[in-house]
Design a protein around this motif. Structure first.
Motif, short mmCIF file in Angstrom:
data_model
loop_
_atom_site.label_atom_id
_atom_site.label_comp_id
_atom_site.label_asym_id
_atom_site.label_seq_id
_atom_site.Cartn_x
_atom_site.Cartn_y
_atom_site.Cartn_z
N PHE A 48 87.42 47.92 98.95
CA PHE A 48 87.16 46.87 97.96
C PHE A 48 87.52 47.36 96.55
N LEU A 49 87.17 48.61 96.23
CA LEU A 49 87.53 49.16 94.93
C LEU A 49 89.04 49.18 94.74
N SER A 50 89.75 49.46 95.81
CA SER A 50 91.21 49.48 95.73
C SER A 50 91.76 48.10 95.37
N LYS A 51 91.16 47.05 95.92
CA LYS A 51 91.58 45.68 95.58
C LYS A 51 91.23 45.35 94.13
N VAL A 52 90.05 45.78 93.70
CA VAL A 52 89.62 45.53 92.32
C VAL A 52 90.55 46.24 91.33
N ARG A 53 91.05 47.38 91.73
CA ARG A 53 91.95 48.14 90.86
C ARG A 53 93.20 47.32 90.50
N GLU A 54 93.59 46.41 91.38
CA GLU A 54 94.77 45.58 91.13
C GLU A 54 94.58 44.65 89.93
N CYS A 55 93.33 44.51 89.46
CA CYS A 55 93.04 43.66 88.30
C CYS A 55 93.19 44.42 86.98
N GLU A 56 93.59 45.68 87.03
CA GLU A 56 93.59 46.54 85.85
C GLU A 56 94.37 45.96 84.69
N LYS A 57 95.50 45.31 84.96
CA LYS A 57 96.33 44.77 83.89
C LYS A 57 95.61 43.68 83.09
N GLN A 58 94.60 43.07 83.72
CA GLN A 58 93.84 42.02 83.05
C GLN A 58 92.51 42.53 82.49
N THR A 60 91.25 43.72 79.62
CA THR A 60 90.71 43.20 78.36
C THR A 60 90.17 41.78 78.54
N ARG A 61 90.94 40.93 79.20
CA ARG A 61 90.54 39.55 79.44
C ARG A 61 89.30 39.49 80.34
N ILE A 62 89.30 40.26 81.41
CA ILE A 62 88.20 40.22 82.37
C ILE A 62 86.91 40.75 81.76
N GLU A 63 87.00 41.85 81.02
CA GLU A 63 85.79 42.39 80.39
C GLU A 63 85.21 41.42 79.37
N SER A 64 86.09 40.71 78.67
CA SER A 64 85.63 39.70 77.71
C SER A 64 84.86 38.59 78.43
N LEU A 101 86.63 30.86 85.27
CA LEU A 101 87.61 31.64 84.52
C LEU A 101 87.75 33.06 85.09
N LEU A 102 86.62 33.67 85.45
CA LEU A 102 86.66 35.02 86.03
C LEU A 102 87.39 35.02 87.36
N LYS A 103 87.12 34.03 88.16
CA LYS A 103 87.78 33.93 89.47
C LYS A 103 89.29 33.85 89.30
N ASN A 104 89.75 33.08 88.35
CA ASN A 104 91.19 32.93 88.12
C ASN A 104 91.80 34.20 87.52
N ALA A 105 91.07 34.81 86.58
CA ALA A 105 91.61 36.01 85.91
C ALA A 105 91.68 37.20 86.85
N SER A 106 90.68 37.34 87.73
CA SER A 106 90.64 38.48 88.64
C SER A 106 91.61 38.34 89.81
N ARG A 107 91.95 37.09 90.11
CA ARG A 107 92.84 36.79 91.24
C ARG A 107 92.23 37.17 92.58
N LEU A 108 90.92 37.40 92.59
CA LEU A 108 90.22 37.68 93.86
C LEU A 108 89.62 36.36 94.37
N LYS A 109 90.48 35.41 94.63
CA LYS A 109 90.01 34.06 94.96
C LYS A 109 89.29 34.00 96.29
N ASP A 110 89.60 34.94 97.18
CA ASP A 110 88.91 34.98 98.47
C ASP A 110 87.54 35.64 98.36
N PHE A 111 87.32 36.35 97.27
CA PHE A 111 86.05 37.05 97.08
C PHE A 111 85.01 36.13 96.45
N PHE A 112 85.39 35.43 95.39
CA PHE A 112 84.45 34.54 94.71
C PHE A 112 84.43 33.17 95.39
#
Length: 498
Positions: A48-58, A60-64, A101-112
């Protein structure tokens, strides 16, 4: 039974390290404050952490977005107990807004999960905003009537203001106004105004409402009460519908917490950390302790492999033996709590607990030796399989008995399944115990050494070395200015001892 006790946490600076990777949302912070070690789900969690790592480019947006979530425990309770207000529905709508917004920014649509159906219910006009006011056809009709009444009353007041202007030549802009006494006396004596305040030189007057205005104001007041009641009914209706979604809201809060914590953890990849593997040994390549490495020049990373049973580490003081124990404790604790490990490569065993037993005592009524004995006794009674890190056992009592106890403990641990690592100076413990051994802190005396450069002449790498070399401490004493007649005599006595 705690996986890692406070003494071991303090020893390896566990809390100080994980504080570098705190979540940013209110939900993630709550989860972080109640961390628990992973059990059988280690592999799936790091996947799961490996999948979350794919959100790294986003990031700043995700933390906001994560920071924008509000704590809604009270809101949930109010809805569950049929005590919700407009503010509670606003908070739920706001939560859904940022969840989307978080669901769209993270792109983990199957998770949320999805709240689209609930969003339509709360935002029937499709405003796309998280602002909220109760709406239905009756409320809209009443609000229109209320607005019309207000406009009609305003029109009647304007007629009265125009009448005042025609009769008295006084131009005013509002139904409440201030006028000089001398100019206002004729107006005051009429029936067109009321005195609100009389000053020394001025009057504060308001236009007197006509009977028609009073009737409309009364109608408006009644309508306001009805509108309030209708809004409350609509809030109650919506709250009843939202109540059905509360289990889903709680589940998504849990997911946001999990995601936020994971997203904070994978940030460590930028600091040289790695995803650990899990197996039957502790194997570390280029492992480092982030707090110590930050404060040490020419820091030497750790390379070593430690199997079940006992491993002995020996070498001179200043060699880095205790830092090795700290790095091992930290690496294993981080991996077990689902954090990345500060290393180029790390393989860790699945264990039930980690304990460090050192020289310092946490008990004012016990000597350091008595404290060691007490701690070792407690650890040997613990259930399950653990990691035992022992620093200079027996050094706090007379050297003969201390060495005998340390040798017996070493032999005992070498036949157990725990991952035990013992740091010692005792000759017989090192030479007589049948187990893997590492030497650390070899000093290069072939080069010129003085008190200022001695640290740079120490090799802090772990090396396989099964023989104990003596005399380094006496050489160091000479370098630091001990009289030669003392050091020469010490070398002779050392030869007699060996």
């Amino acid at each position: 039974m705690e996986f890692i006790d406070e003494s071991t946490k303090n020893f390896c600076l566990f809390d100080k390290v994980i504080d570098l990777y705190k979540p940013v949302s209110v939900f993630g912070k709550n989860l972080f404050a109640n961390l628990s070690p992973l059990k059988e789900e280690m592999i799936s969690y790091f996947s799961f952490l490996s999948k979350v790592r794919e959100c790294e480019k986003q990031r700043t947006r995700i933390e906001s977005l994560l920071r924008d979530f509000h704590e809604i425990t009270t809101t949930i309770s109010n809805i569950e107990h049929d005590m919700a207000t407009e503010i509670d529905i606003f908070e739920i709508k706001r939560f859904i807004y940022y969840h989307r917004l978080l669901k769209n920014a993270s792109r983990l649509k199957d998770f949320f999960g999805s709240f689209e159906e609930l969003w339509i219910l709360i935002d029937p006009q499709n405003t796309g905003s998280f602002s909220f006011a109760p709406r239905n056809s009756m409320i809209e009709e009443m609000e229109k009537k209320y607005t019309d009444l207000g406009k009609k009353i305003d029109g009647l007041y304007r007629m009265q203001i125009e009448l005042i202007a025609r009769r008295f030549g006084i131009r005013i802009d509002d139904k409440r106004f201030v006028i000089e006494k001398e100019k206002g006396i004729p107006l005051v004596n009429s029936n067109l105004v009321m005195i609100e305040r009389e000053g020394t030189k001025t009057y504060t007057l308001s236009v007197r409402p006509t009977e028609e205005i009073i009737a409309l104001q009364s109608e408006m007041s009644d309508l306001e009460e009805k509108l309030k009641d209708e809004r409350e009914r609509e809030v109650k209706r919506l709250s009843s519908e939202i109540k059905k979604w509360i289990p889903s809201v709680k589940e998504e809060i849990s997911k946001i917490s999990k995601f936020d914590l994971a997203f904070s953890k994978v940030k460590a990849i930028n600091d040289g950390y790695t995803f650990p593997d899990f197996g039957d040994r502790i194997e570390l390549s280029k492992a480092f302790h982030p707090v110590i490495a930050k404060n040490v020049q020419n820091y030497t990373p750790l390379d070593g492999s430690f199997t079940g049973g006992l491993t002995i580490i020996f070498g001179p003081n200043m060699g880095g033996k205790t830092t090795v124990l700290k790095t091992i404790a930290l690496s294993c604790a981080l991996g077990t709590y689902g954090f990345l490990v500060p290393a180029k490569y790390a393989k860790l065993p699945k264990v039930d607990w980690i304990r460090y037993i050192g020289m310092s005592s946490n008990h004012t009524d016990l000597s350091s030796f008595a404290n060691q004995i007490e701690n070792v006794s407690e650890v040997l009674k613990m259930d399950g399989n653990g990691i035992i890190l022992i620093d200079e056992f027996g050094a706090g009592t007379n050297p003969y008995e201390g060495e005998a106890l340390a040798q017996s403990l070493a032999e005992y641990l070498s036949h157990r399944n725990h991952f035990s690592i013992m740091v010692t100076h005792f000759k017989r413990v090192i030479e007589k115990t049948n187990c893997p051994k590492y030497m650390i802190g070899k000093i290069n005396f072939d080069e010129e050494i003085n008190a200022k450069n001695i640290n740079s002449k120490i090799d802090h790498h772990l090396t396989k070395d099964f023989s104990v070399k003596y005399g380094d401490a006496i050489k160091i004493a000479s370098i630091f200015g001990f009289p030669s007649e003392i050091t020469d005599e010490a070398l002779k006595k050392l030869e007699d001892y060996l």
